[in-house]
Design a protein around this motif. Structure first.
Motif, short mmCIF file in Angstrom:
data_model
loop_
_atom_site.label_atom_id
_atom_site.label_comp_id
_atom_site.label_asym_id
_atom_site.label_seq_id
_atom_site.Cartn_x
_atom_site.Cartn_y
_atom_site.Cartn_z
N LEU A 242 0.80 -1.21 0.00
CA LEU A 242 0.00 0.00 0.00
C LEU A 242 0.84 1.28 0.00
O LEU A 242 0.57 2.21 -0.75
CB LEU A 242 -0.95 0.00 1.20
N ALA A 243 1.90 1.34 0.80
CA ALA A 243 2.75 2.53 0.85
C ALA A 243 3.42 2.78 -0.50
O ALA A 243 3.48 3.91 -0.98
CB ALA A 243 3.80 2.39 1.94
N SER A 244 3.91 1.72 -1.14
CA SER A 244 4.54 1.86 -2.45
C SER A 244 3.53 2.32 -3.49
O SER A 244 3.84 3.14 -4.37
CB SER A 244 5.16 0.54 -2.88
N GLN A 245 2.31 1.79 -3.41
CA GLN A 245 1.29 2.19 -4.37
C GLN A 245 0.91 3.66 -4.19
O GLN A 245 0.72 4.38 -5.17
CB GLN A 245 0.06 1.30 -4.22
N ARG A 246 0.82 4.12 -2.96
CA ARG A 246 0.52 5.53 -2.72
C ARG A 246 1.64 6.42 -3.25
O ARG A 246 1.40 7.50 -3.78
CB ARG A 246 0.32 5.78 -1.23
N GLN A 247 2.87 5.97 -3.08
CA GLN A 247 4.01 6.74 -3.58
C GLN A 247 3.98 6.81 -5.11
O GLN A 247 4.21 7.86 -5.69
CB GLN A 247 5.30 6.09 -3.09
N ARG A 248 3.66 5.70 -5.76
CA ARG A 248 3.59 5.67 -7.22
C ARG A 248 2.42 6.49 -7.76
O ARG A 248 2.43 6.92 -8.90
CB ARG A 248 3.45 4.23 -7.73
N LEU A 249 1.41 6.70 -6.93
CA LEU A 249 0.25 7.48 -7.34
C LEU A 249 0.65 8.89 -7.74
O LEU A 249 0.07 9.49 -8.65
CB LEU A 249 -0.77 7.51 -6.19
N ARG A 250 1.66 9.44 -7.10
CA ARG A 250 2.12 10.80 -7.38
C ARG A 250 3.14 10.87 -8.52
O ARG A 250 3.54 11.94 -8.93
CB ARG A 250 2.73 11.40 -6.11
N ASP A 251 3.59 9.71 -9.00
CA ASP A 251 4.61 9.65 -10.05
C ASP A 251 3.93 9.76 -11.42
O ASP A 251 3.38 8.80 -11.96
CB ASP A 251 5.38 8.32 -9.93
N ILE A 252 3.98 10.94 -12.01
CA ILE A 252 3.27 11.21 -13.27
C ILE A 252 3.81 10.36 -14.41
O ILE A 252 3.05 9.83 -15.21
CB ILE A 252 3.36 12.72 -13.60
N GLU A 253 5.12 10.20 -14.48
CA GLU A 253 5.72 9.40 -15.56
C GLU A 253 5.29 7.94 -15.46
O GLU A 253 4.99 7.30 -16.47
CB GLU A 253 7.25 9.52 -15.51
N PHE A 254 5.26 7.41 -14.27
CA PHE A 254 4.82 6.03 -14.07
C PHE A 254 3.36 5.86 -14.49
O PHE A 254 2.99 4.90 -15.16
CB PHE A 254 5.00 5.61 -12.61
N ASN A 255 2.51 6.82 -14.09
CA ASN A 255 1.09 6.76 -14.47
C ASN A 255 0.92 6.83 -15.98
O ASN A 255 0.09 6.11 -16.55
CB ASN A 255 0.32 7.89 -13.80
N ARG A 256 1.70 7.68 -16.65
CA ARG A 256 1.62 7.78 -18.10
C ARG A 256 2.04 6.47 -18.75
O ARG A 256 1.39 5.96 -19.66
CB ARG A 256 2.48 8.93 -18.62
N ALA A 257 3.15 5.88 -18.26
CA ALA A 257 3.64 4.61 -18.82
C ALA A 257 2.63 3.48 -18.61
O ALA A 257 2.43 2.64 -19.49
CB ALA A 257 4.98 4.25 -18.19
N THR A 258 1.99 3.47 -17.45
CA THR A 258 0.99 2.44 -17.17
C THR A 258 -0.21 2.59 -18.10
O THR A 258 -0.69 1.61 -18.67
CB THR A 258 0.55 2.52 -15.70
N ALA A 259 -0.69 3.82 -18.26
CA ALA A 259 -1.82 4.07 -19.16
C ALA A 259 -1.45 3.69 -20.59
O ALA A 259 -2.26 3.08 -21.31
CB ALA A 259 -2.23 5.54 -19.08
N GLU A 260 -0.25 4.02 -21.01
CA GLU A 260 0.20 3.67 -22.36
C GLU A 260 0.23 2.16 -22.55
O GLU A 260 -0.19 1.64 -23.59
CB GLU A 260 1.60 4.26 -22.59
N SER A 261 0.71 1.43 -21.54
CA SER A 261 0.74 -0.04 -21.63
C SER A 261 -0.66 -0.61 -21.75
O SER A 261 -0.89 -1.54 -22.53
CB SER A 261 1.42 -0.63 -20.39
N ILE A 262 -1.60 -0.06 -21.01
CA ILE A 262 -2.98 -0.55 -21.07
C ILE A 262 -3.57 -0.29 -22.45
O ILE A 262 -4.22 -1.16 -23.04
CB ILE A 262 -3.83 0.11 -19.96
N ILE A 263 -3.33 0.89 -23.00
CA ILE A 263 -3.87 1.24 -24.32
C ILE A 263 -3.26 0.35 -25.39
O ILE A 263 -3.96 -0.16 -26.28
CB ILE A 263 -3.65 2.73 -24.62
N TRP A 264 -1.93 0.13 -25.34
CA TRP A 264 -1.28 -0.75 -26.32
C TRP A 264 -1.83 -2.17 -26.23
O TRP A 264 -2.05 -2.82 -27.24
CB TRP A 264 0.23 -0.74 -26.16
N ALA A 265 -2.07 -2.66 -25.03
CA ALA A 265 -2.63 -4.00 -24.86
C ALA A 265 -4.04 -4.08 -25.44
O ALA A 265 -4.40 -5.06 -26.11
CB ALA A 265 -2.64 -4.40 -23.39
N LYS A 266 -4.84 -3.04 -25.21
CA LYS A 266 -6.19 -2.99 -25.75
C LYS A 266 -6.16 -2.99 -27.28
O LYS A 266 -6.91 -3.72 -27.93
CB LYS A 266 -6.89 -1.74 -25.22
N LEU A 267 -5.27 -2.19 -27.86
CA LEU A 267 -5.14 -2.15 -29.32
C LEU A 267 -4.69 -3.51 -29.87
O LEU A 267 -5.18 -3.96 -30.91
CB LEU A 267 -4.18 -1.05 -29.73
#
Length: 161
Positions: free
Chosen positions: A87-112
């Motif tokens: 949980l602490a690591s996930q909260r810390q990653r929540l504020r990491d904009i680059e990580f969030n962008r990379a995660t969203a990009e991975s999800i979109i590429w998988a969907k495509l």
């Protein structure tokens, strides 16, 4: 594994070592090893002491609360100790904009990718059915699932179309 039914308001509980002990009117009624308890079912307004609740949480023992008549009131359960571990690591990653962008990009590429695989399969099937007009085209959907494990080992996403 044993289910513990608690129905008496004057019952008291203690944890001693690896044992859960039940007392009524200062007399011990029974005891059981904690790791042999599968769940607690409590009838009425009976409160478990703090030390018992800690053991319940640590050993992932569900507690079901019912009225005296057996109507459902609520449930206490800890689905996983692992969730609180990250949980602490996930909260810390929540504020990491680059990580969030990379995660969203991975999800979109998988969907495509899943959509492309589905369309290729559907196109092959449609092309085969159009060559033989006696067979009506069937609509089948191929289920594809891509599991993405991001660079942070604690987040796993499952994506499907």
């Amino acid at each position: 594994m044993s289910t513990i039914y608690i129905t008496e308001n004057d019952a008291t509980f203690k944890i001693q070592g690896q044992y859960f002990k039940v007392f009524q009117q200062e007399k011990q009624r029974f005891f059981i090893r904690i790791n042999n308890i599968s769940q607690f079912i409590i009838f009425g307004n009976i409160k478990l002491p703090k030390d018992v609740m800690q053991i319940v949480r640590l050993n992932q023992i569900p507690v079901l609360y019912l009225t005296q008549m057996g109507e459902y009131v609520g449930r206490v359960e800890n689905p996983s100790i692992v969730q609180s571990k990250y949980l602490a690591s996930q909260r810390q990653r929540l504020r990491d904009i680059e990580f969030n962008r990379a995660t969203a990009e991975s999800i979109i590429w998988a969907k495509l990718h899943n959509q492309q695989t589905f369309l290729q399969s559907w196109t092959r099937q449609y092309a085969n059915n159009s060559r033989n007009p006696r067979i009506p085209p069937t609509r089948s959907r191929q289920e594809n699932c891509i599991v993405i494990v991001s660079s942070a080992s604690f987040l796993v996403f499952s994506v499907s179309c």
